[in-house]
Motif scaffolding. Structure first.
Motif, mmCIF file in Angstrom:
data_model
loop_
_atom_site.group_PDB
_atom_site.id
_atom_site.type_symbol
_atom_site.label_atom_id
_atom_site.label_comp_id
_atom_site.label_asym_id
_atom_site.label_seq_id
_atom_site.Cartn_x
_atom_site.Cartn_y
_atom_site.Cartn_z
ATOM 1 N N ARG A 158 0.832 -1.217 0.000
ATOM 2 C CA ARG A 158 0.000 0.000 0.000
ATOM 3 C C ARG A 158 0.861 1.259 0.000
ATOM 4 N N HIS A 159 1.926 1.250 0.790
ATOM 5 C CA HIS A 159 2.820 2.415 0.818
ATOM 6 C C HIS A 159 3.455 2.657 -0.546
ATOM 7 N N TRP A 160 3.884 1.587 -1.206
ATOM 8 C CA TRP A 160 4.496 1.732 -2.526
ATOM 9 C C TRP A 160 3.477 2.228 -3.540
ATOM 10 N N LYS A 161 2.271 1.696 -3.500
ATOM 11 C CA LYS A 161 1.233 2.136 -4.444
ATOM 12 C C LYS A 161 0.926 3.617 -4.279
ATOM 13 N N SER A 162 0.995 4.119 -3.045
ATOM 14 C CA SER A 162 0.651 5.528 -2.799
ATOM 15 C C SER A 162 1.859 6.462 -2.873
ATOM 16 N N ASN A 163 3.047 5.949 -3.171
ATOM 17 C CA ASN A 163 4.228 6.789 -3.330
ATOM 18 C C ASN A 163 3.965 7.800 -4.457
ATOM 19 N N PRO A 164 4.166 9.119 -4.207
ATOM 20 C CA PRO A 164 3.853 10.137 -5.223
ATOM 21 C C PRO A 164 4.542 9.927 -6.573
ATOM 22 N N ALA A 165 5.812 9.565 -6.574
ATOM 23 C CA ALA A 165 6.508 9.330 -7.844
ATOM 24 C C ALA A 165 5.943 8.099 -8.550
ATOM 25 N N HIS A 166 5.584 7.074 -7.781
ATOM 26 C CA HIS A 166 4.986 5.876 -8.364
ATOM 27 C C HIS A 166 3.608 6.202 -8.940
ATOM 28 N N GLN A 167 2.860 7.067 -8.285
ATOM 29 C CA GLN A 167 1.545 7.471 -8.806
ATOM 30 C C GLN A 167 1.679 8.202 -10.140
ATOM 31 N N ILE A 168 2.713 9.036 -10.277
ATOM 32 C CA ILE A 168 2.962 9.709 -11.554
ATOM 33 C C ILE A 168 3.240 8.677 -12.643
ATOM 34 N N ALA A 169 4.061 7.693 -12.335
ATOM 35 C CA ALA A 169 4.364 6.625 -13.295
ATOM 36 C C ALA A 169 3.104 5.834 -13.644
ATOM 37 N N GLN A 170 2.251 5.574 -12.648
ATOM 38 C CA GLN A 170 1.004 4.852 -12.912
ATOM 39 C C GLN A 170 0.120 5.637 -13.869
ATOM 40 N N ASP A 171 -0.006 6.944 -13.640
ATOM 41 C CA ASP A 171 -0.823 7.791 -14.516
ATOM 42 C C ASP A 171 -0.272 7.813 -15.940
ATOM 43 N N LYS A 172 1.049 7.944 -16.062
ATOM 44 C CA LYS A 172 1.693 7.950 -17.380
ATOM 45 C C LYS A 172 1.471 6.609 -18.078
ATOM 46 N N GLY A 173 1.508 5.525 -17.302
ATOM 47 C CA GLY A 173 1.254 4.205 -17.861
ATOM 48 C C GLY A 173 -0.135 4.100 -18.457
ATOM 49 N N LYS A 174 -1.124 4.607 -17.746
ATOM 50 C CA LYS A 174 -2.510 4.570 -18.242
ATOM 51 C C LYS A 174 -2.679 5.436 -19.482
ATOM 52 N N GLN A 175 -2.004 6.586 -19.509
ATOM 53 C CA GLN A 175 -2.155 7.531 -20.616
ATOM 54 C C GLN A 175 -1.347 7.134 -21.852
ATOM 55 N N THR A 176 -0.157 6.534 -21.647
ATOM 56 C CA THR A 176 0.782 6.406 -22.758
ATOM 57 C C THR A 176 1.343 5.011 -22.969
ATOM 58 N N TRP A 177 1.786 4.332 -21.907
ATOM 59 C CA TRP A 177 2.622 3.148 -22.065
ATOM 60 C C TRP A 177 1.889 1.819 -22.165
ATOM 61 N N TYR A 178 0.681 1.732 -21.633
ATOM 62 C CA TYR A 178 0.006 0.437 -21.592
ATOM 63 C C TYR A 178 -1.277 0.449 -22.394
ATOM 64 N N GLN A 179 -1.422 -0.600 -23.191
ATOM 65 C CA GLN A 179 -2.680 -0.846 -23.877
ATOM 66 C C GLN A 179 -3.666 -1.460 -22.878
ATOM 67 N N SER A 180 -3.126 -2.313 -22.006
ATOM 68 C CA SER A 180 -3.924 -2.928 -20.942
ATOM 69 C C SER A 180 -2.980 -3.467 -19.878
ATOM 70 N N TYR A 181 -3.525 -3.653 -18.669
ATOM 71 C CA TYR A 181 -2.750 -4.299 -17.615
ATOM 72 C C TYR A 181 -3.679 -4.901 -16.579
ATOM 73 N N SER A 182 -3.096 -5.779 -15.776
ATOM 74 C CA SER A 182 -3.822 -6.446 -14.700
ATOM 75 C C SER A 182 -2.884 -6.566 -13.506
ATOM 76 N N VAL A 183 -3.427 -6.373 -12.301
ATOM 77 C CA VAL A 183 -2.645 -6.484 -11.080
ATOM 78 C C VAL A 183 -3.286 -7.535 -10.179
ATOM 79 N N LYS A 184 -2.461 -8.419 -9.674
ATOM 80 C CA LYS A 184 -2.921 -9.431 -8.725
ATOM 81 C C LYS A 184 -1.979 -9.405 -7.533
ATOM 82 N N ILE A 185 -2.529 -9.438 -6.335
ATOM 83 C CA ILE A 185 -1.723 -9.455 -5.114
ATOM 84 C C ILE A 185 -1.984 -10.787 -4.422
ATOM 85 N N CYS A 186 -0.910 -11.526 -4.190
ATOM 86 C CA CYS A 186 -1.017 -12.889 -3.671
ATOM 87 C C CYS A 186 -0.160 -13.067 -2.429
#
Length: 110
Positions: free
Chosen positions: A71-99
């Motif tokens: 949870r801490h890593w997911k909410s890291n501000p720099a990681h959030q910027i990368a996540q947003d850029k991924g949705k806008q530019t880098w990924y056609q699709s993705y899936s996340v599973k936590i096990c």
């Protein structure tokens, strides 16, 4: 092949990120390197494995001690910027599973 995931004391957690990349790098490689470096400095980070096919399909598995560490890593501000850029530019699709990994073992034929 010496699998990274079998080096950790159980239980631990795996975040499995499967994705289909868009074409072209568009800054992805640099950001991926930066995120991996930053992730290594996060509390509870255990390791990472990543694979990508020439088709753009890929899997990244990061390993963590606790769900709170994830949870801490997911909410890291720099990681959030990368996540947003991924949705806008880098990924056609993705899936996340936590096990939760409760047992791990391996075999190596030498």
């Amino acid at each position: 092949m010496n699998l990274l995931s079998n080096r950790f004391e159980v239980p631990y957690y795996a975040v499995i990120f499967t994705s289909q990349r868009t074409t072209g790098d568009q800054g992805y490689g640099q950001m991926a390197d930066q995120m991996e470096s930053m992730g290594r400095d996060q509390a509870g980070f255990l390791g990472i494995e990543s694979y990508r096919e020439s088709s753009g399909a890929g899997v990244t598995i990061s390993y963590w001690k606790t769900l709170e560490d994830i949870r801490h890593w997911k909410s890291n501000p720099a990681h959030q910027i990368a996540q947003d850029k991924g949705k806008q530019t880098w990924y056609q699709s993705y899936s996340v599973k936590i096990c939760k990994v409760e047992r791990a073992y391996d075999f190596e034929n030498m």
